[in-house]
Design a protein around this motif. Structure first.
Motif, PDB file in Angstrom:
ATOM      1  N   TYR A   1      -2.194   6.685 -11.450  1.00  0.00           N
ATOM      2  CA  TYR A   1      -1.889   5.983 -10.197  1.00  0.00           C
ATOM      3  C   TYR A   1      -1.135   6.922  -9.256  1.00  0.00           C
ATOM      4  O   TYR A   1      -1.449   7.026  -8.078  1.00  0.00           O
ATOM      5  N   VAL A   2      -0.163   7.625  -9.815  1.00  0.00           N
ATOM      6  CA  VAL A   2       0.621   8.541  -8.988  1.00  0.00           C
ATOM      7  C   VAL A   2      -0.256   9.705  -8.503  1.00  0.00           C
ATOM      8  O   VAL A   2      -0.210  10.086  -7.341  1.00  0.00           O
ATOM      9  N   MET A   3      -1.093  10.223  -9.393  1.00  0.00           N
ATOM     10  CA  MET A   3      -1.934  11.364  -9.010  1.00  0.00           C
ATOM     11  C   MET A   3      -2.924  11.013  -7.908  1.00  0.00           C
ATOM     12  O   MET A   3      -3.184  11.794  -7.009  1.00  0.00           O
ATOM     13  N   PHE A   4      -3.489   9.801  -8.006  1.00  0.00           N
ATOM     14  CA  PHE A   4      -4.535   9.414  -7.049  1.00  0.00           C
ATOM     15  C   PHE A   4      -3.984   8.696  -5.821  1.00  0.00           C
ATOM     16  O   PHE A   4      -4.735   8.361  -4.915  1.00  0.00           O
ATOM     17  N   SER A   5      -2.683   8.442  -5.804  1.00  0.00           N
ATOM     18  CA  SER A   5      -2.130   7.734  -4.646  1.00  0.00           C
ATOM     19  C   SER A   5      -2.199   8.635  -3.412  1.00  0.00           C
ATOM     20  O   SER A   5      -2.464   9.822  -3.514  1.00  0.00           O
ATOM     21  N   GLU A   6      -1.931   8.039  -2.272  1.00  0.00           N
ATOM     22  CA  GLU A   6      -2.156   8.760  -1.021  1.00  0.00           C
ATOM     23  C   GLU A   6      -1.343  10.044  -0.921  1.00  0.00           C
ATOM     24  O   GLU A   6      -1.763  11.001  -0.283  1.00  0.00           O
ATOM     25  N   VAL A   7      -0.143  10.041  -1.525  1.00  0.00           N
ATOM     26  CA  VAL A   7       0.668  11.251  -1.441  1.00  0.00           C
ATOM     27  C   VAL A   7       0.593  12.073  -2.728  1.00  0.00           C
ATOM     28  O   VAL A   7       1.264  13.083  -2.859  1.00  0.00           O
ATOM     29  N   GLY A   8      -0.245  11.637  -3.667  1.00  0.00           N
ATOM     30  CA  GLY A   8      -0.405  12.364  -4.924  1.00  0.00           C
ATOM     31  C   GLY A   8      -1.346  13.540  -4.731  1.00  0.00           C
ATOM     32  O   GLY A   8      -2.104  13.593  -3.767  1.00  0.00           O
ATOM     33  N   PRO A   9      -1.325  14.491  -5.670  1.00  0.00           N
ATOM     34  CA  PRO A   9      -2.152  15.694  -5.518  1.00  0.00           C
ATOM     35  C   PRO A   9      -3.652  15.394  -5.397  1.00  0.00           C
ATOM     36  O   PRO A   9      -4.307  15.922  -4.501  1.00  0.00           O
ATOM     37  N   VAL A  10      -4.171  14.558  -6.295  1.00  0.00           N
ATOM     38  CA  VAL A  10      -5.611  14.286  -6.250  1.00  0.00           C
ATOM     39  C   VAL A  10      -5.954  13.463  -5.007  1.00  0.00           C
ATOM     40  O   VAL A  10      -6.969  13.699  -4.350  1.00  0.00           O
TER      41      VAL A  10
END
Lengths: 321, 479
Positions: free
Chosen positions: A139-148
Motif C-alpha cells: 500500500y505504501v509502495m503503490f500510494s501516490e507518494v510511494g516509489p512505485v
C-alpha cells in the motif's frame, strides 16, 4: 491354525478410533456446531439499533430474500462475488503457470538444479509474512507518494493514481496474493511431480520424447489429482479473500467498492455497528453454497482432462453430493 | 490409487469449505430490554456541599468555589462507595492527565479499560459492557467512560448514562456552552462534561501566506480569509503562485456540517442538507479549479504536503490537530505555521466524560468531573503542559491576555485569544445531532471524495454511501 484364531480376534481398531477422536471432538465443538447455528440464526432478525438489540425474531427466509433484492438498485451479492472472482482469477492464473514452470524445472532430472532447498525456502518466504503487513508494505509502495506510485505517474500519466483505478487496485491485490502463494503451490506441485513414477520419464526419454511432450503427455495428466487439490484449495482460499483487499481498499473496498470481497462484506455486516447476525448468517450460508458450486465446476472441468474420468463419473458425483 | 487420491483431494477441499462457516456464528446478547437503572440517590453522594439540588444550568459561585477543590484528594469517600473505579477509554491521553494532574481520593483504585478505536472496536466493547452493566459485579461495573463528539448522543440519549447534576456536577459559567449541550440528552439532562473545547481553526503556512498575501500576520490573514468568497480569491492567488489552498476537499466539510440548521435524519429518514449541498458544490469548485488536491484528510500524501517542499497553504483543525496530528510539519516546518478563525466558527472532535448508570462510585465521578472542568490548577496544566484548549474561560483568559505566551509551532503566536473568541460562537443543537453522526461525518464525505477523485459519478457515490449506511443502520430509509 486353531491356535491362531483367538489371537486374530483381538482388535486394535478401537485404538484407531480413540486416536482420531480428539479431532472429531474439536471439529464438532469449534466447526460443526457453529456451522449449524449459523444456518439456524440465518432465519432470524437480530441486529443492533444503537444500544438496543432487535430480535432475535424468527423471520423465515426474509434474510435470504433481502440478499437477492437490489440495495440501492445494485445486487451486492453479485457485485462482491464478481469482485472476489476477478481478483482470484487475476492472481491464480499467473500463479499456476509460474508454479508449474518452477516445479517442473526444480524436479527435472536433466537440469539437476543446485541449491534447491535455498530456492524453495526463498519462494516460500512471502507466505510467512503476515498478509496484513505485506499488504501495508505494498500500500505504501503503490500510494501516490510511494516509489512505485510515483514511477507509475511518470511512466503512464501524471494523473494516474494506482488506488484510484479499479483495474490497478485489483491488480495490486492479485499480485500480492500471487507473490504470497506461488511458493506454496510450487512446493505442492513439486511433491506431486516427484510422486510420479520416474520410470515413466525414463521410458519417455528413451522413446525420444522431447521436453514439451514429456510435460504435456506425462507430467500434466499424472499430476491432475494434486492439481485438482491445489486448484480447489486455492479457490476456497480465494473466496475467503479478506485481509489483503481490506488493507488495500479499506472496509468499503475503494475505489468504488470494486475491491470489496464477499468476506469483507460479511465481516462488515457482522462486526459493524449494526451487528446484523441474521443477515450475516444468510451471507455465510450463501458463500457456502457458492463455494460448493464453484468447487464442483472446478472439479468437473479439471477431471475431464483425465482419460479415466468417464469411468469414475458416477463415483465422483456421489462423493460431491 | 489415483481415484483414491482424487477423492481424498476432494474431501480435503470440501472439509476446508466447511470450515468457512465456522466462526460466523451468532452470539445472542441478552439485550433488548434496557433495564430500569437503579436510580441514583443524588443527595447521598454529592461531592459539592449544596448537593443535587442545582437543576438550573446557571451555577452559583459557592458551588464553583467548592468544585475548585475537586481533584486535590480532599474528598473522603462516603459510606458504601466502591473501591474500584472503572474507566473505559480508547487511548492513554486522559489516563495520562489523571495520573499526572489529579489527586485521587484515598482508597480508590483506578482501573483503566483501554480499547483501541480501530474498526469501531472501542464502541463495541463499551456497548457490551454497558448492556451487561446490571449483571456485572459492583467492582466490574463501568463507572465512567469517554466518548467523542460524533457518537456522544448515542450514549447521552439512553438510560445507560446518568444525570450528573444529581451527583454535584454543574454547567459552570466558566465552561463553553456547546460542550455542555453536546453532553445533554434530548430531554435536557446533563450526562457528562468535557475538559476541552475544540474550536477548529484555519492553520496556514506562514511562508506561503507571505508569498501569496504578502503577510503572515494572523489578523491580516484572517481579514483575507473572513468570507468564503475571499477564501476563493486567495485560493486562486495561491494557485497562480504554484500552491494549493487545501490538500483535501474534505477540509471544509466540518465547517459546513457544524453550521447546518437541519439534521440529516428526520425520524428514520435520511436526507442530505443544504449545508451538505453547499459543501459539495464548494468541493467540486475547488477540485475543478485546481485549488485543492484530492487527498483524504488522513492520507500520507497530505502529510507530505506539510513538509519543507509542501505546497499546501492551509488546513483546518483544532488544537489537538496542530499539536499532535501534523507529524511532518512538526518535524520539518515547525514554526512556519499560524492560525486564524477563517470564515465560519466550528468545532472538530472532542472527548467527553460520561457517567454510567449503576456506578458505585458516584462521589468519585463528581470529583473527577469537577476537577477536569472547575479546578483551575488542573485546567491550567491542560493548557500549559498538555497543550490542549481547556474548557475553562478563567484559565483561557489568563493566557489569552498574556503577550509572552505563544506556541513554538505557530511561530510564537498566542493562539489562545483567537481560539477563545471562536469557541464562544460554536453552535450545538442537540436536535441536530444523531447517534449516527460518525457515519454521516466520515463515511458520507469519504464517498463524495471518490466522486471528486473521478472514480465514480455522484449518484454512484451516494448509492455507495447508502449501502454503507444500510450496514450501520438497516432501519434508515431515504428518498
Amino acid at each position: 491354525m486353531n491356535k491362531r484364531k483367538p489371537i486374530k480376534s483381538i482388535s486394535y481398531a478401537k485404538w484407531g478410533y480413540i486416536f482420531i477422536l480428539p479431532f472429531f471432538l474439536v471439529y464438532a465443538v469449534f466447526s460443526f456446531y457453529p456451522m449449524v447455528t449459523t444456518f439456524y440464526y440465518s432465519f432470524f432478525e437480530n441486529y443492533n439499533q444503537g444500544l438496543t438489540t432487535i430480535g432475535p425474531n424468527f423471520v423465515g427466509l426474509q434474510n435470504y430474500v433481502n440478499l437477492f433484492k437490489p440495495n440501492e438498485g445494485r445486487f451486492e451479492l453479485l457485485e462482491y462475488t464478481k469482485n472476489t472472482m476477478i481478483m482470484w482469477v487475476l492472481g491464480v492464473v499467473p500463479q499456476f503457470i509460474f508454479s508449474l514452470l518452477l516445479a517442473v524445472i526444480f524436479t527435472s532430472v536433466r537440469l539437476k538444479i543446485k541449491g534447491q532447498r535455498f530456492f524453495k525456502t526463498v519462494i516460500y518466504m512471502p507466505n510467512l509474512i503476515m498478509a496484513a503487513a505485506y499488504s501495508m508494505l505494498f500500500y505504501v509502495m503503490f500510494s501516490e507518494v510511494g516509489p512505485v506510485g510515483m514511477l507509475c505517474k511518470a511512466l503512464i500519466s501524471p494523473d494516474f493514481v494506482v488506488f484510484q483505478s479499479v483495474g490497478a487496485s485489483r491488480g495490486v491485490i492479485a499480485f500480492i496474493n500471487f507473490l504470497m502463494w506461488f511458493g506454496n503451490t510450487t512446493i505442492m506441485l513439486m511433491a506431486g511431480i516427484m510422486g510420479i513414477d520416474q520410470s515413466l520419464f525414463e521410458a519417455a526419454s528413451i522413446d525420444g520424447a522431447n521436453g514439451r511432450q514429456v510435460f504435456f503427455k506425462i507430467t500434466l495428466p499424472l499430476l491432475s489429482p494434486i492439481f485438482v487439490y491445489v486448484a480447489m484449495t486455492s479457490l476456497i482460499g480465494g473466496l475467503q479473500m479478506f485481509d489483503v483487499p481490506q488493507i488495500i481498499g479499506g472496509t468499503d473496498g475503494a475505489p468504488n467498492r470494486s475491491t470489496r470481497t464477499l468476506i469483507m462484506w460479511l465481516n462488515n455486516v457482522v462486526t459493524g455497528k449494526a451487528r446484523d447476525y441474521g443477515k450475516g448468517g444468510a451471507i455465510s450460508v450463501l458463500i457456502f453454497i457458492i463455494t460448493g458450486i464453484l468447487s464442483f465446476i472446478v472439479y468437473k472441468s479439471m477431471v475431464k482432462e483425465d482419460p479415466n474420468a468417464k469411468k469414475n463419473k458416477r463415483r465422483n458425483k456421489n462423493v460431491l453430493l | 490409487m489415483k481415484n483414491f487420491k482424487k477423492n481424498i483431494a476432494l474431501l480435503a477441499a470440501l472439509a476446508c469449505a466447511g470450515t468457512m462457516l465456522a466462526g460466523c456464528t451468532s452470539s445472542t446478547t441478552d439485550g433488548g430490554d434496557t433495564t430500569d437503572a437503579p436510580a441514583a440517590n443524588g443527595d447521598t453522594t454529592a461531592a459539592a456541599d449544596n448537593g443535587g439540588a442545582a437543576d438550573a444550568p446557571a451555577a452559583d459561585a459557592n458551588a464553583y468555589e467548592a468544585a475548585q477543590t475537586a481533584g486535590t484528594g480532599a474528598l473522603t469517600l462516603p459510606e458504601g462507595e466502591g473501591k474500584v473505579f472503572n474507566i473505559y477509554c480508547w487511548n492513554g491521553d486522559f489516563k495520562k492527565y489523571v495520573e499526572s494532574y489529579y489527586k485521587a481520593p484515598e482508597g480508590v483504585e483506578f482501573k483503566w479499560h483501554e480499547i483501541a478505536n480501530e474498526g469501531g472496536a472501542y464502541q463495541t466493547a463499551l456497548d457490551e459492557a454497558l448492556m451487561n452493566q446490571d449483571s456485572a459485579a459492583a467492582d466490574e461495573k463501568v463507572d465512567l467512560f469517554l466518548a467523542e463528539a460524533d457518537y456522544i448522543i448515542k450514549y447521552a440519549n439512553t438510560d445507560l448514562t446518568q444525570d450528573v447534576t444529581k451527583l454535584g456536577v454543574q454547567q459552570w459559567d466558566t465552561g463553553y456552552d456547546y460542550t455542555y449541550k453536546a453532553a445533554t440528552s434530548v430531554d435536557g439532562v446533563l450526562k457528562g462534561v468535557s475538559w476541552q473545547a475544540n474550536p477548529s481553526m484555519f492553520i496556514y503556512r506562514r511562508s506561503i501566506a507571505k508569498d501569496v498575501l504578502g503577510t503572515d500576520d494572523p489578523a491580516q490573514v484572517q481579514e483575507a480569509l473572513s468570507t468564503w468568497e475571499k477564501v476563493d480569491e486567495v485560493a486562486q492567488k495561491a494557485k497562480d503562485k504554484g500552491y494549493v489552498m487545501f490538500a483535501s476537499p474534505l477540509e471544509t466539510y466540518r465547517t459546513f456540517a457544524n453550521n447546518s440548521d437541519v439534521s440529516y435524519l428526520n425520524g428514520d429518514k435520511f436526507a442530505t442538507t443544504a449545508a451538505f449541498d453547499s459543501w459539495v458544490a464548494q468541493a467540486e469548485k475547488y477540485v475543478e479549479n485546481g485549488w485543492s488536491e484530492k487527498y483524504g484528510l488522513w492520507d500520507n500524501e497530505k502529510q507530505a504536503m506539510m513538509g519543507t517542499d509542501g505546497k499546501m497553504m492551509c488546513c483546518i483543525g483544532p488544537a489537538w490537530y496542530f499539536n499532535f496530528c501534523m507529524g511532518t510539519a512538526q518535524e520539518q516546518t515547525n514554526g512556519d505555521w499560524g492560525i486564524c478563525v477563517g470564515p465560519q466558527e466550528h468545532f472538530w472532535g472532542g472527548t467527553w466524560l460520561l457517567a454510567a448508570t449503576g456506578s458505585d462510585n458516584e462521589a468519585v465521578i463528581a470529583d473527577l468531573m469537577n476537577a477536569f472542568t472547575a479546578n483551575e490548577e488542573i485546567m491550567d496544566k491542560i493548557l500549559s503542559d498538555a497543550k490542549e484548549f481547556p474548557n475553562n474561560t478563567n484559565v483561557v483568559n489568563k493566557y489569552a491576555n498574556d503577550d509572552s505566551y505563544g506556541l513554538e509551532f505557530l511561530g510564537g503566536q498566542n493562539h489562545i485569544k483567537m481560539m477563545a473568541e471562536c469557541a464562544k460562537n460554536i453552535k450545538w443543537d442537540p436536535a441536530l445531532h444523531t447517534q449516527y453522526d460518525q457515519t454521516f461525518n466520515e463515511t458520507l464525505p469519504n464517498n463524495i471524495l471518490e466522486y471528486l477523485k473521478g472514480v465514480c459519478d455522484k449518484d454512484t457515490a451516494m448509492s455507495n454511501f447508502y449501502i454503507a449506511l444500510s450496514e450501520v443502520a438497516p432501519q434508515i430509509t431515504h428518498d
